[in-house]
Design an enzyme around this catalytic site. Structure first.
Site, PDB file in Angstrom:
ATOM      1  N   ARG A 279      -0.855  15.550  -5.378  1.00  0.00           N
ATOM      2  CA  ARG A 279      -0.589  16.239  -4.116  1.00  0.00           C
ATOM      3  C   ARG A 279      -1.820  17.014  -3.635  1.00  0.00           C
ATOM      4  O   ARG A 279      -2.143  17.010  -2.457  1.00  0.00           O
ATOM      5  CB  ARG A 279       0.577  17.216  -4.316  1.00  0.00           C
ATOM      6  CG  ARG A 279       1.141  17.794  -3.035  1.00  0.00           C
ATOM      7  CD  ARG A 279       2.162  18.890  -3.329  1.00  0.00           C
ATOM      8  NE  ARG A 279       3.162  18.513  -4.277  1.00  0.00           N
ATOM      9  CZ  ARG A 279       4.362  18.013  -3.972  1.00  0.00           C
ATOM     10  NH1 ARG A 279       4.698  17.839  -2.722  1.00  0.00           N
ATOM     11  NH2 ARG A 279       5.225  17.719  -4.935  1.00  0.00           N
ATOM     12  N   ARG A 314      10.786  13.091   2.416  1.00  0.00           N
ATOM     13  CA  ARG A 314      10.870  14.413   1.769  1.00  0.00           C
ATOM     14  C   ARG A 314      11.860  15.387   2.433  1.00  0.00           C
ATOM     15  O   ARG A 314      12.634  16.036   1.724  1.00  0.00           O
ATOM     16  CB  ARG A 314       9.488  15.059   1.656  1.00  0.00           C
ATOM     17  CG  ARG A 314       8.467  14.198   0.888  1.00  0.00           C
ATOM     18  CD  ARG A 314       7.150  14.916   0.626  1.00  0.00           C
ATOM     19  NE  ARG A 314       7.287  15.923  -0.417  1.00  0.00           N
ATOM     20  CZ  ARG A 314       7.334  17.212  -0.210  1.00  0.00           C
ATOM     21  NH1 ARG A 314       7.226  17.698   1.013  1.00  0.00           N
ATOM     22  NH2 ARG A 314       7.484  18.042  -1.202  1.00  0.00           N
ATOM     23  N   TYR A 318      14.681  16.406  -0.092  1.00  0.00           N
ATOM     24  CA  TYR A 318      14.520  17.699  -0.781  1.00  0.00           C
ATOM     25  C   TYR A 318      14.682  18.898   0.145  1.00  0.00           C
ATOM     26  O   TYR A 318      14.470  20.031  -0.283  1.00  0.00           O
ATOM     27  CB  TYR A 318      13.110  17.830  -1.373  1.00  0.00           C
ATOM     28  CG  TYR A 318      12.552  16.635  -2.110  1.00  0.00           C
ATOM     29  CD1 TYR A 318      13.235  16.065  -3.181  1.00  0.00           C
ATOM     30  CD2 TYR A 318      11.297  16.121  -1.781  1.00  0.00           C
ATOM     31  CE1 TYR A 318      12.693  15.001  -3.872  1.00  0.00           C
ATOM     32  CE2 TYR A 318      10.751  15.053  -2.474  1.00  0.00           C
ATOM     33  CZ  TYR A 318      11.450  14.495  -3.514  1.00  0.00           C
ATOM     34  OH  TYR A 318      10.907  13.447  -4.208  1.00  0.00           O
ATOM     35  N   CYS A 344      20.468   5.442  11.718  1.00  0.00           N
ATOM     36  CA  CYS A 344      21.889   5.727  11.916  1.00  0.00           C
ATOM     37  C   CYS A 344      22.436   6.523  10.735  1.00  0.00           C
ATOM     38  O   CYS A 344      23.302   6.049   9.986  1.00  0.00           O
ATOM     39  CB  CYS A 344      22.654   4.422  12.070  1.00  0.00           C
ATOM     40  SG  CYS A 344      21.966   3.427  13.386  1.00  0.00           S
TER      41      CYS A 344
HETATM   42  N1  LLP Z   1       1.473  13.097 -13.562  1.00  0.00           N
HETATM   43  C1  LLP Z   1       2.740  12.647 -13.707  1.00  0.00           C
HETATM   44  C2  LLP Z   1       3.152  12.058 -14.984  1.00  0.00           C
HETATM   45  C3  LLP Z   1       3.641  12.751 -12.622  1.00  0.00           C
HETATM   46  O1  LLP Z   1       4.894  12.314 -12.789  1.00  0.00           O
HETATM   47  C4  LLP Z   1       3.215  13.311 -11.400  1.00  0.00           C
HETATM   48  C5  LLP Z   1       4.142  13.445 -10.281  1.00  0.00           C
HETATM   49  C6  LLP Z   1       1.876  13.730 -11.285  1.00  0.00           C
HETATM   50  C7  LLP Z   1       1.048  13.616 -12.396  1.00  0.00           C
HETATM   51  C8  LLP Z   1       1.304  14.304 -10.022  1.00  0.00           C
HETATM   52  O2  LLP Z   1       1.876  15.504  -9.687  1.00  0.00           O
HETATM   53  P1  LLP Z   1       1.343  16.417  -8.481  1.00  0.00           P
HETATM   54  O3  LLP Z   1      -0.079  16.815  -8.765  1.00  0.00           O
HETATM   55  O4  LLP Z   1       1.444  15.641  -7.233  1.00  0.00           O
HETATM   56  O5  LLP Z   1       2.254  17.584  -8.527  1.00  0.00           O
HETATM   57  N2  LLP Z   1       8.185  13.226  -4.681  1.00  0.00           N
HETATM   58  C9  LLP Z   1       8.032  14.643  -4.984  1.00  0.00           C
HETATM   59  C10 LLP Z   1       7.040  14.890  -6.093  1.00  0.00           C
HETATM   60  C11 LLP Z   1       7.369  14.146  -7.368  1.00  0.00           C
HETATM   61  C12 LLP Z   1       6.325  14.323  -8.430  1.00  0.00           C
HETATM   62  C13 LLP Z   1       6.408  13.218  -9.406  1.00  0.00           C
HETATM   63  N3  LLP Z   1       5.396  13.248 -10.416  1.00  0.00           N
HETATM   64  C14 LLP Z   1       7.652  15.363  -3.698  1.00  0.00           C
HETATM   65  O6  LLP Z   1       7.559  14.713  -2.652  1.00  0.00           O
HETATM   66  O7  LLP Z   1       7.490  16.588  -3.692  1.00  0.00           O
END
Ligand code: LLP
Length: 422
Positions: A279, A314, A318, A344
């Protein structure tokens, strides 16, 4: 993103030009922003712990052009599935530049994971004997659930603690490494991923301490020289205009200090420190350019756009906030207006009410912010509203990096039994 007078530009290109050339809705990514996001994290952590390496979690935005940008910057790939391992190889990353962190793997996943030769990160002790039936990886890591996790996206993306499906229970970690060592595996790492989108810098040293208390004991008792400790992703970004961002410098300093302190406490030779942000790299470097197609005056005023929950899941999934700008109208008088997509389903009414320009009208362009992470990657084709195009912007130029889907993409891979054609 910036304003040129009343108009909005991304990477120095007016969104009106992008909409004209590529249509709407379109995901737009700013290459320089992705690079500078990567460099910020890299510099902050390397300053305090030089043996530091990052793996980009491609699930957040899997366009090969984007993955290549991060590869050029020096990132490896965190892969959640065999196809994501393939994606890593497709952009030229292999071996120990790729971490495979799938969960609840099938035998086929395990076989292909082993054959791929990337770093295997097992989500549970139960996978170990299944994996050993097929072979022994050169280097093995376990994903530990250190018993605590949190997220700004609430329980939805809290990935550790008692309610999470991920990682090994802390009480089983010693046994997992013992069995792996007895099986003849010689090189080890350890991993956790406790939550996504965290802007509290104190959180990172806290969970690092939890993990290191578990791994430190394993290292001591089993005499394992851990080669790396991977703290996962989780670096948060602000989504609301009044929200504070993460103090990266503080997070890096405190996390490294905790890491070094725990290495000393347990007499560990200092392992490589890994992070898997996603992210933070791409979230604020991606926008959706969409168009208002209809205005309805009903119980309230609703602007109907081509950005629906199929384009950006999202908010419906969420309850997440994404800031919206209306091109050319940001300085106008505001009113409480709703905004939706064209599906829809009423969850597609993803902004029930917000202060938007009162004069919002058919044909206006909207720009949805912070859509780079978990945006396109979570989009889908419901209602025949097909996936959008993706465009990369660099030095004032735009490049199409994924074509908009067409009807043929909707029926691709389907077949109609002959008797049904009559
Ligand atoms: N490593 C692993 C094993 C992960 O499962 C994830 C994200 C990351 C790294 C990266 O995480 P970040 O730096 O983005 O926090 N769909 C959700 C977020 C789900 C995160 C899944 N895993 C959203 O839109 O907020």
């Amino acid at each position: 993103m910036k304003f040129v007078g009343e108009n909005i530009a991304i990477g120095n290109v007016l969104v009106s030009e992008i909409a004209e050339k590529y249509g709407t809705p379109t995901y737009v990514y700013d290459e320089e922003k992705i690079r500078s996001n990567f460099r910020k994290v890299n510099a902050a952590f390397k300053k305090y712990y030089p043996d530091f390496k990052m793996f980009y979690a491609v699930k957040s935005c899997n366009n090969p052009a984007i993955v290549n940008i991060l590869r050029q910057e020096g990132a490896g790939v965190d892969a959640a599935s065999v196809n994501e391992i393939r994606l890593a190889k497709y952009v030229g990353l292999d071996g120990e530049d790729v971490m495979f962190s799938g969960n609840f793997l099938s035998d086929d996943d395990i076989k292909q994971g082993l054959e791929s030769g990337v770093i295997f990160n097992l989500d549970d002790i139960s996978i170990l004997p299944r994996m050993l039936k097929y072979g022994k990886p050169e280097i093995l890591s376990f994903r530990v659930n250190p018993g605590y996790g949190k997220s700004n996206v609430g329980e939805y993306v809290t990935n550790a603690g008692p309610n999470a499906k991920f990682g090994i229970h802390p009480d089983k970690v010693m046994e997992a490494y013992r069995l792996a060592k007895e099986a003849g595996i010689k090189r080890f790492g350890a991993h956790m991923m406790t939550g996504s989108c965290i802007t509290d810098p104190e959180y990172f040293p806290f969970v690092t301490g939890l993990l290191m208390d578990i791994i430190g004991k394993v290292s001591k008792e089993l005499q394992i020289d851990f080669e790396f400790i991977d703290l996962g992703g989780g670096l948060g970004i602000p989504y609301r205009p009044d929200e504070e961002g993460l103090d990266l410098e503080k997070a890096a300093e405190l996390t490294s200090a905790m890491f070094v302190k725990k290495c000393e406490e347990y007499g560990m030779r200092r392992p490589q420190l890994k992070l898997e942000p996603a992210r933070y790299f791409v979230g604020n470097a991606g926008w959706i350019v969409g168009r208002v197609h209809a205005i309805k005056e009903s119980y309230k005023k609703i602007a109907g756009t081509d950005v629906g929950m199929n384009t950006l899941a999202r908010p419906a999934m969420y309850g997440s906030y994404h800031h919206i700008y209306v091109d050319g109208k940001e300085n106008e008088k505001r009113a409480n207006i709703g905004l939706c997509g064209q599906l829809c389903e009423n969850t597609d009414f993803w902004v029930k009410e917000r202060e938007l320009p009162e004069s919002i009208a058919e044909g206006d362009l909207i720009v949805v912010e912070n859509a780079g992470a978990y945006g396109f990657g979570m989009s889908y084709q419901y209602n025949g509203r097909l996936r959008p195009a993706e465009v990369l912007v660099k030095n004032g130029e735009t490049m199409l990096i994924r074509k908009r889907e067409e009807f043929e993409d909707m029926i691709r891979h389907t077949s109609v039994p002959e008797y049904l054609e009559k």
